[in-house]
Scaffold this motif. Structure first.
Motif, PDB file in Angstrom:
ATOM      1  N   VAL A 158       0.844  -1.192   0.000  1.00  0.00           N
ATOM      2  CA  VAL A 158       0.000   0.000   0.000  1.00  0.00           C
ATOM      3  C   VAL A 158       0.882   1.246   0.000  1.00  0.00           C
ATOM      4  CG1 VAL A 158      -1.811   1.274   1.214  1.00  0.00           C
ATOM      5  CG2 VAL A 158      -1.783  -1.241   1.260  1.00  0.00           C
ATOM      6  N   THR A 159       0.498   2.219  -0.822  1.00  0.00           N
ATOM      7  CA  THR A 159       1.207   3.496  -0.882  1.00  0.00           C
ATOM      8  C   THR A 159       0.218   4.604  -0.522  1.00  0.00           C
ATOM      9  OG1 THR A 159       2.682   2.700  -2.625  1.00  0.00           O
ATOM     10  CG2 THR A 159       2.537   5.081  -2.319  1.00  0.00           C
ATOM     11  N   ARG A 160       0.616   5.449   0.425  1.00  0.00           N
ATOM     12  CA  ARG A 160      -0.213   6.596   0.842  1.00  0.00           C
ATOM     13  C   ARG A 160       0.542   7.877   0.518  1.00  0.00           C
ATOM     14  NH1 ARG A 160      -4.641   6.091   4.199  1.00  0.00           N
ATOM     15  NH2 ARG A 160      -5.117   3.948   4.884  1.00  0.00           N
ATOM     16  N   GLY A 161      -0.111   8.758  -0.250  1.00  0.00           N
ATOM     17  CA  GLY A 161       0.515  10.018  -0.615  1.00  0.00           C
ATOM     18  C   GLY A 161       1.811   9.767  -1.352  1.00  0.00           C
ATOM     19  N   SER A 162       2.855  10.477  -0.925  1.00  0.00           N
ATOM     20  CA  SER A 162       4.182  10.352  -1.529  1.00  0.00           C
ATOM     21  C   SER A 162       5.116   9.528  -0.659  1.00  0.00           C
ATOM     22  CB  SER A 162       4.782  11.747  -1.748  1.00  0.00           C
ATOM     23  OG  SER A 162       4.877  12.450  -0.510  1.00  0.00           O
ATOM     24  N   ALA A 163       4.572   8.897   0.354  1.00  0.00           N
ATOM     25  CA  ALA A 163       5.411   8.097   1.257  1.00  0.00           C
ATOM     26  C   ALA A 163       5.766   6.771   0.606  1.00  0.00           C
ATOM     27  CB  ALA A 163       4.678   7.885   2.580  1.00  0.00           C
ATOM     28  N   SER A 164       6.717   6.107   1.223  1.00  0.00           N
ATOM     29  CA  SER A 164       7.129   4.801   0.711  1.00  0.00           C
ATOM     30  C   SER A 164       6.029   3.778   0.966  1.00  0.00           C
ATOM     31  CB  SER A 164       8.426   4.357   1.404  1.00  0.00           C
ATOM     32  OG  SER A 164       9.482   5.260   1.131  1.00  0.00           O
ATOM     33  N   PRO A 165       5.903   2.778   0.090  1.00  0.00           N
ATOM     34  CA  PRO A 165       4.867   1.764   0.309  1.00  0.00           C
ATOM     35  C   PRO A 165       5.165   0.901   1.528  1.00  0.00           C
ATOM     36  CG  PRO A 165       6.291   1.149  -1.532  1.00  0.00           C
ATOM     37  CD  PRO A 165       6.687   2.528  -1.139  1.00  0.00           C
ATOM     38  N   TYR A 166       4.145   0.369   2.115  1.00  0.00           N
ATOM     39  CA  TYR A 166       4.252  -0.531   3.250  1.00  0.00           C
ATOM     40  C   TYR A 166       3.337  -1.728   3.006  1.00  0.00           C
ATOM     41  CZ  TYR A 166      -0.097   1.760   4.683  1.00  0.00           C
ATOM     42  OH  TYR A 166      -1.379   2.263   4.714  1.00  0.00           O
ATOM     43  N   ASN A 167       3.621  -2.823   3.688  1.00  0.00           N
ATOM     44  CA  ASN A 167       2.855  -4.051   3.507  1.00  0.00           C
ATOM     45  C   ASN A 167       1.776  -4.173   4.567  1.00  0.00           C
ATOM     46  OD1 ASN A 167       4.365  -4.891   1.272  1.00  0.00           O
ATOM     47  ND2 ASN A 167       5.838  -6.020   2.543  1.00  0.00           N
ATOM     48  N   VAL A 168       0.628  -4.632   4.122  1.00  0.00           N
ATOM     49  CA  VAL A 168      -0.492  -4.912   5.004  1.00  0.00           C
ATOM     50  C   VAL A 168      -0.814  -6.409   4.892  1.00  0.00           C
ATOM     51  CG1 VAL A 168      -2.920  -4.453   5.516  1.00  0.00           C
ATOM     52  CG2 VAL A 168      -1.420  -2.587   4.751  1.00  0.00           C
ATOM     53  N   GLN A 169      -0.940  -7.089   6.037  1.00  0.00           N
ATOM     54  CA  GLN A 169      -1.293  -8.510   6.061  1.00  0.00           C
ATOM     55  C   GLN A 169      -2.788  -8.639   6.339  1.00  0.00           C
ATOM     56  OE1 GLN A 169       0.807 -10.956   5.307  1.00  0.00           O
ATOM     57  NE2 GLN A 169       2.535  -9.532   5.102  1.00  0.00           N
ATOM     58  N   LEU A 170      -3.472  -9.252   5.370  1.00  0.00           N
ATOM     59  CA  LEU A 170      -4.897  -9.494   5.505  1.00  0.00           C
ATOM     60  C   LEU A 170      -5.119 -10.993   5.742  1.00  0.00           C
ATOM     61  CD1 LEU A 170      -6.302  -7.355   2.532  1.00  0.00           C
ATOM     62  CD2 LEU A 170      -6.003  -6.646   4.914  1.00  0.00           C
ATOM     63  N   GLN A 171      -5.964 -11.301   6.704  1.00  0.00           N
ATOM     64  CA  GLN A 171      -6.382 -12.682   6.942  1.00  0.00           C
ATOM     65  C   GLN A 171      -7.837 -12.821   6.477  1.00  0.00           C
ATOM     66  OE1 GLN A 171      -4.227 -14.981   8.022  1.00  0.00           O
ATOM     67  NE2 GLN A 171      -2.647 -13.381   8.209  1.00  0.00           N
ATOM     68  N   LEU A 172      -8.065 -13.788   5.597  1.00  0.00           N
ATOM     69  CA  LEU A 172      -9.393 -13.978   5.026  1.00  0.00           C
ATOM     70  C   LEU A 172      -9.883 -15.394   5.317  1.00  0.00           C
ATOM     71  CD1 LEU A 172      -7.554 -12.158   2.792  1.00  0.00           C
ATOM     72  CD2 LEU A 172      -9.822 -11.996   1.748  1.00  0.00           C
TER      73      LEU A 172
END
Length: 222
Positions: free
Chosen positions: A193-207
């Motif tokens: 995920v990338t927000r604005g101009s910041a560096s991307p970060y990872n999000v862990q989703l459990q489904l």
């Protein structure tokens, strides 16, 4: 008429010629008084010296036949066995194609219910977050607790808006690694995920599958 004993006697007309006494040699054919051979009767002359009737003699084994000689043709072999073999091979090919088709459909169905399902849910969820449509985003979740509090639609929306203010809106995302747990119909999806101009970060989703649909049951970030 006087009779002269010195004159040779002439045979009377109509009498048969006298045969020579027994033991005397017979005159050869062609002399007067003897029957003629069949060749003489047909052609009126004696056959040439060394004449013999022509006879056909079969060629020796392995020798080439005389010109103009046509050897007997061998009867053609039956092709029934060949057609039976081709029919069996064709049936096996059709059966193999049918089995491959069933396996393909089964594999596609399994793939759609496992890998594709969690990926689609994660993509639809973050598409709604990117549009700040938090009501739709919340519909892809099956959360009960967030930050130690009972999760509601209002609490989820408030938390997401606060994150947009602090780190900026979601401008880009990509679904990454997907791992499955077939024992409990669960999956883990990693989203960059990338927000604005910041560096991307990872999000862990459990489904997990809930009533035939994949739902997000937990995440470590929005």
């Amino acid at each position: 008429m006087s009779y002269d004993p010195n004159q040779p006697q002439q045979p009377d007309s109509g009498q048969q010629p006298q045969q020579p006494p027994y033991g005397q040699p017979q005159p050869p054919y062609g002399q007067p008084g003897q029957p003629q051979s069949p060749y003489e009767q047909q052609w009126g002359q004696q056959p040439p010296q060394g004449y013999a009737p022509t006879q056909y003699v079969a060629p020796a084994y392995g020798a080439q036949p005389a010109p103009g000689y046509m050897p007997p043709q061998q009867p053609g072999r039956s092709r029934r066995g060949l057609w039976i073999a081709l029919a069996i091979i064709g049936g096996l090919i059709v059966l193999s194609c049918a089995i491959c088709g069933v396996l393909f459909v089964t594999g596609v169905g399994f793939f759609a219910k496992t890998v594709v399902g969690p990926a689609i849910t994660a993509n639809q969820y973050y598409s709604a977050v990117e549009k700040q449509d938090y009501q739709t985003a919340f519909s892809y979740t099956n959360l009960t607790v967030l930050n130690g509090q009972n999760l509601t639609q209002e609490l989820y929306t408030t938390t997401a808006q606060a994150l947009d203010t602090a780190k900026g809106r979601v401008t880009n995302f990509s679904v990454g690694n997907i791992s499955l747990n077939n024992n409990n119909n669960a999956a883990s999806v990693t989203v960059s995920v990338t927000r604005g101009s910041a560096s991307p970060y990872n999000v862990q989703l459990q489904l997990q599958q809930v009533n035939g649909s994949w739902k997000i049951i937990s995440f470590n970030n929005i």
